[in-house]
Scaffold this motif. Structure first.
Motif, PDB file in Angstrom:
ATOM      1  N   ALA A   4     -21.573  -1.540 -34.253  1.00  0.00           N
ATOM      2  CA  ALA A   4     -20.997  -1.879 -35.553  1.00  0.00           C
ATOM      3  C   ALA A   4     -21.890  -2.869 -36.288  1.00  0.00           C
ATOM      4  O   ALA A   4     -22.134  -2.740 -37.498  1.00  0.00           O
ATOM      5  N   ASP A   5     -22.400  -3.867 -35.582  1.00  0.00           N
ATOM      6  CA  ASP A   5     -23.307  -4.852 -36.168  1.00  0.00           C
ATOM      7  C   ASP A   5     -24.581  -4.179 -36.665  1.00  0.00           C
ATOM      8  O   ASP A   5     -25.061  -4.439 -37.779  1.00  0.00           O
ATOM      9  N   ALA A   6     -25.128  -3.276 -35.852  1.00  0.00           N
ATOM     10  CA  ALA A   6     -26.353  -2.569 -36.232  1.00  0.00           C
ATOM     11  C   ALA A   6     -26.142  -1.716 -37.475  1.00  0.00           C
ATOM     12  O   ALA A   6     -26.988  -1.686 -38.375  1.00  0.00           O
ATOM     13  N   VAL A   7     -25.005  -1.019 -37.548  1.00  0.00           N
ATOM     14  CA  VAL A   7     -24.727  -0.188 -38.724  1.00  0.00           C
ATOM     15  C   VAL A   7     -24.532  -1.056 -39.960  1.00  0.00           C
ATOM     16  O   VAL A   7     -25.018  -0.718 -41.057  1.00  0.00           O
ATOM     17  N   ALA A   8     -23.834  -2.187 -39.817  1.00  0.00           N
ATOM     18  CA  ALA A   8     -23.651  -3.086 -40.956  1.00  0.00           C
ATOM     19  C   ALA A   8     -24.997  -3.540 -41.512  1.00  0.00           C
ATOM     20  O   ALA A   8     -25.154  -3.700 -42.731  1.00  0.00           O
ATOM     21  N   THR A   9     -25.982  -3.736 -40.650  1.00  0.00           N
ATOM     22  CA  THR A   9     -27.327  -4.079 -41.106  1.00  0.00           C
ATOM     23  C   THR A   9     -28.008  -2.880 -41.749  1.00  0.00           C
ATOM     24  O   THR A   9     -28.586  -2.977 -42.841  1.00  0.00           O
ATOM     25  N   ALA A  10     -27.943  -1.728 -41.096  1.00  0.00           N
ATOM     26  CA  ALA A  10     -28.629  -0.533 -41.597  1.00  0.00           C
ATOM     27  C   ALA A  10     -28.132  -0.119 -42.973  1.00  0.00           C
ATOM     28  O   ALA A  10     -28.897   0.450 -43.766  1.00  0.00           O
ATOM     29  N   LEU A  11     -26.868  -0.402 -43.289  1.00  0.00           N
ATOM     30  CA  LEU A  11     -26.297   0.030 -44.562  1.00  0.00           C
ATOM     31  C   LEU A  11     -26.899  -0.677 -45.766  1.00  0.00           C
ATOM     32  O   LEU A  11     -26.663  -0.269 -46.909  1.00  0.00           O
ATOM     33  N   PHE A  12     -27.686  -1.707 -45.550  1.00  0.00           N
ATOM     34  CA  PHE A  12     -28.404  -2.337 -46.658  1.00  0.00           C
ATOM     35  C   PHE A  12     -29.617  -1.511 -47.089  1.00  0.00           C
ATOM     36  O   PHE A  12     -30.254  -1.824 -48.100  1.00  0.00           O
ATOM     37  N   PHE A  13     -29.928  -0.451 -46.331  1.00  0.00           N
ATOM     38  CA  PHE A  13     -31.137   0.326 -46.573  1.00  0.00           C
ATOM     39  C   PHE A  13     -30.816   1.813 -46.646  1.00  0.00           C
ATOM     40  O   PHE A  13     -29.805   2.271 -46.112  1.00  0.00           O
ATOM     41  N   ASP A  14     -31.698   2.565 -47.278  1.00  0.00           N
ATOM     42  CA  ASP A  14     -31.594   4.017 -47.212  1.00  0.00           C
ATOM     43  C   ASP A  14     -31.682   4.442 -45.746  1.00  0.00           C
ATOM     44  O   ASP A  14     -32.513   3.943 -44.996  1.00  0.00           O
ATOM     45  N   GLY A  15     -30.848   5.367 -45.363  1.00  0.00           N
ATOM     46  CA  GLY A  15     -30.809   5.822 -43.976  1.00  0.00           C
ATOM     47  C   GLY A  15     -29.671   5.229 -43.185  1.00  0.00           C
ATOM     48  O   GLY A  15     -29.357   5.719 -42.090  1.00  0.00           O
ATOM     49  N   GLY A  16     -29.032   4.182 -43.713  1.00  0.00           N
ATOM     50  CA  GLY A  16     -27.919   3.576 -43.005  1.00  0.00           C
ATOM     51  C   GLY A  16     -26.754   4.524 -42.812  1.00  0.00           C
ATOM     52  O   GLY A  16     -26.095   4.516 -41.766  1.00  0.00           O
ATOM     53  N   GLU A  17     -26.509   5.378 -43.821  1.00  0.00           N
ATOM     54  CA  GLU A  17     -25.403   6.334 -43.708  1.00  0.00           C
ATOM     55  C   GLU A  17     -25.645   7.320 -42.568  1.00  0.00           C
ATOM     56  O   GLU A  17     -24.707   7.718 -41.874  1.00  0.00           O
TER      57      GLU A  17
END
Length: 296
Positions: free
Chosen positions: A238-251
């Protein structure tokens, strides 16, 4: 419910249980946190991360393989925007061990980080000077470790490390705090036997619009998204996804890891995943459970 509050790794923790935790259990939780901090903190002079700043090899922490494996997937999904060697970039902008908050020139993270930072079952090796920073998922990983230490505690248990939390044995209704007004929420969601993590650019922010979410390709803070929320089976993901969502590809990585999510842009637009089943308080029509976007 009984709530045990304490400070650790620079943040406020709350552990909620049906009955008070015995001293031996509290001591065991403290030992888990101390071991993790002694390995991964870049703010401690005696940590493993600090000892490896100039390069070298050390005994691999038990968490290294899981965390670096997740970092590899994050890096691939975001085109290199997420990187565990971004510590130099954070320090260059003033988020250093002394928390000087005196920014210098941006410093991108090395894009060949997987060549530089290698992990085996026995050893963690860093080739050349660099600063490891596991902030993209490390606090989530620690929440999981603390909850594992509480495996024999009966009833509902909630481990909350200031916005990164996991619920076991029940559910918890959680407000999604507006990033620009802590007195408001943009929605609520019920988390049952899962983890929720939030990240926002108003947390750990300092002068000149600087904050802790950096694009490793540029060494500069992200500007498009203001806040993210992710729900997954465990807190590290969950923490990793919350970070990834700031960038393209997070979805894409959220879908791969079966995570629900919401994010709010700096201009007030809100997006959410198809699987999100909370309630969003939006100014224009839109319902959770159907992917889409609208403006708050």
């Amino acid at each position: 419910m009984i709530v045990w509050r304490f400070d650790a790794i620079g943040t406020r923790w709350e552990i909620e249980t049906a009955e008070p935790l015995p001293r031996r259990v509290r001591d065991a939780v403290g030992a888990v946190i101390e071991r993790f901090d002694a390995d991964w903190s870049r703010f401690r002079a005696d940590s493993l991360v600090t000892r490896l700043r100039e390069g070298g090899t050390a005994a691999a922490p038990a968490d290294a393989a899981a965390m670096l494996g997740a970092y590899g997937e994050l890096s691939d999904a975001t085109g290199g925007a997420v990187n565990p060697l971004i510590g130099d970039g954070l320090e260059a902008l003033g988020y250093d061990a002394a928390v000087s908050l005196r920014p210098g020139s941006p410093r991108p993270g090395p894009q060949d980080w997987r060549r530089m930072l290698r992990c085996s079952a026995a050893a963690l090796t860093l080739e050349g000077p660099a600063v490891i920073d596991v902030g993209a998922l490390g606090k989530g990983r620690l929440v999981d470790l603390v909850l594992a230490e509480l495996s024999t505690v009966p009833g509902r248990v909630v481990v909350d490390a200031s916005g990164d939390l996991r619920v076991r044995g029940g559910s918890l209704r959680i407000a999604l705090e507006h990033p620009y007004d802590p007195s408001r929420a943009i929605g609520v969601v019920e988390v049952a036997d899962r983890a929720l993590c939030a990240s926002a650019v108003n947390r750990r922010a300092w002068g000149g619009g600087l904050h802790h979410v950096l694009d490793a390709r540029t060494g500069m803070p992200v500007r498009r998204w203001a806040a993210t929320w992710a729900i997954a089976a465990d807190t590290m993901h969950a923490d990793a996804v919350a970070t990834a969502l700031f960038f393209d590809g997070g979805e894409r990585i959220a879908e791969r890891w079966d995570a629900q999510w919401v994010r709010m842009s700096t201009d007030g637009r809100v997006e959410w995943s198809a699987g999100f089943d909370g309630d969003l308080f939006l100014g224009t029509p839109g319902r959770a459970g159907a992917s889409g976007s609208t403006e708050e």
